[in-house]
Design an enzyme around this catalytic site. Structure first.
Site, short mmCIF file in Angstrom:
data_model
loop_
_atom_site.label_atom_id
_atom_site.label_comp_id
_atom_site.label_asym_id
_atom_site.label_seq_id
_atom_site.Cartn_x
_atom_site.Cartn_y
_atom_site.Cartn_z
CG HIS A 12 85.39 17.85 14.17
ND1 HIS A 12 85.35 18.83 12.87
CD2 HIS A 12 83.91 17.59 14.51
CE1 HIS A 12 83.73 19.21 12.85
NE2 HIS A 12 83.52 19.02 13.29
CD GLU A 50 80.71 15.27 12.04
OE1 GLU A 50 79.36 15.01 12.55
OE2 GLU A 50 81.81 15.39 12.70
C1 PEP Z 1 79.75 18.95 13.08
O1 PEP Z 1 80.05 19.94 13.33
O2 PEP Z 1 80.57 18.05 13.49
C2 PEP Z 1 78.80 18.62 12.48
C3 PEP Z 1 77.55 17.93 12.34
O3 PEP Z 1 77.71 20.12 12.33
P1 PEP Z 1 76.64 20.87 11.60
O4 PEP Z 1 75.62 19.34 12.31
O5 PEP Z 1 76.25 22.15 11.94
O6 PEP Z 1 76.40 20.06 10.40
#
Ligand code: PEP
Length: 249
Positions: free
Chosen positions: A93, A165
């Site tokens: 992450h 992400e």
């Molecule tokens: C995350 O922390 O993996 C994430 C997707 O956060 P958010 O949905 O708050 O952007």
């Protein structure tokens, strides 16, 4: 289409508050056609076993040590979370990469440790705004995939979910467009094909995460190029999260 919907509660909520969360979600998710995973802090995993065990909702941790056991004060091992019934762990992450300086070598070792202990891995990859603006996003994500999955056998990929992400979209309210998402998912699959095989690329589970909310989730989750989503902030409200997991996509 059945989707994998994962909640990352990050360092939020107390163990005593998690009972209600878990019970509500377990009840509301009963008839969902989607696969659902909740990743609370380590301290909540005993309650997760009690209130999510035997339900439709799987659970996991947000990190593990790269070591199996021993003198590693303050660390939590893969076998410890497995012993509490966790089936998943989030690795790579951007919080861990950036705030705790975890590099790809360490993440690769953690992935191997997780898989060796029978855990499924949610491997997060994604570029910063600076990398995106310098038009290096694809190369950056491809390298993360290569480095993080080094030495992993093709048959082990079944235990790996790749979460795209983009850092600029996490917790910022600026989620990527479906065009951005589909493009990067294509890049990720192509890289899996190069490193493993066309079959592996086709079978790979690739999801998206970044600023999904109760207002925009439908459009994103319905994107046929993704197998699901990872939700941070919007998963903290169990009522909203339940609405998202009950939908048919
Ligand atoms: C995350 O922390 O993996 C994430 C997707 O956060 P958010 O949905 O708050 O952007």
């Amino acid at each position: 289409m059945k989707k994998l919907i994962i909640a990352n509660l990050k360092m939020n909520t107390k163990p005593s508050e998690f009972k209600d969360y878990a019970m509500t979600l377990a009840t509301k998710a009963k008839l969902s056609k989607n696969s659902i995973v909740v990743c609370p802090p380590f301290t909540h995993l005993v309650a997760a076993r009690e209130f999510l065990g035997g339900s439709k909702v799987a659970y996991g941790a947000q990190n593990i040590s790269d070591e199996e056991k021993g003198s590693f004060t303050g660390e939590i091992s893969a076998s410890m979370i497995k012993d509490l019934g966790a089936t998943y762990v989030i690795l790579g992450h951007s919080d861990r990469r950036n705030k705790f300086k975890e590099n790809d070598k360490l993440i690769n070792k953690k992935i191997k440790t997780a898989l060796a202990n029978g855990l499924k891995v949610i491997l997060c990859v994604g570029e910063s705004l600076q990398v995106r603006e310098s038009k290096q996003a694809s190369a950056f994500v491809r390298k993360q995939i290569d480095d993080d999955l080094k030495g992993i056998y093709e048959n082990e990929l079944e235990g790996v979910v790749i979460a795209y992400e983009p850092i600029w979209a996490i917790g910022t309210g600026k989620n990527a467009t479906n065009k951005d998402i589909s493009k990067m998912v294509g890049v990720i699959r192509k890289e899996i094909e190069t490193q493993f095989s066309a079959k592996a690329a086709q079978k790979a589970i690739v999801i998206y995460g970044g600023s999904i909310t109760i207002n925009n989730y439908k459009k994103i989750i319905s994107n046929e190029d993704i197998n699901g989503v990872l939700i941070g902030g919007a998963s903290l409200d169990v009522e909203n999260f339940s609405v998202i997991v009950r939908e048919n996509y």
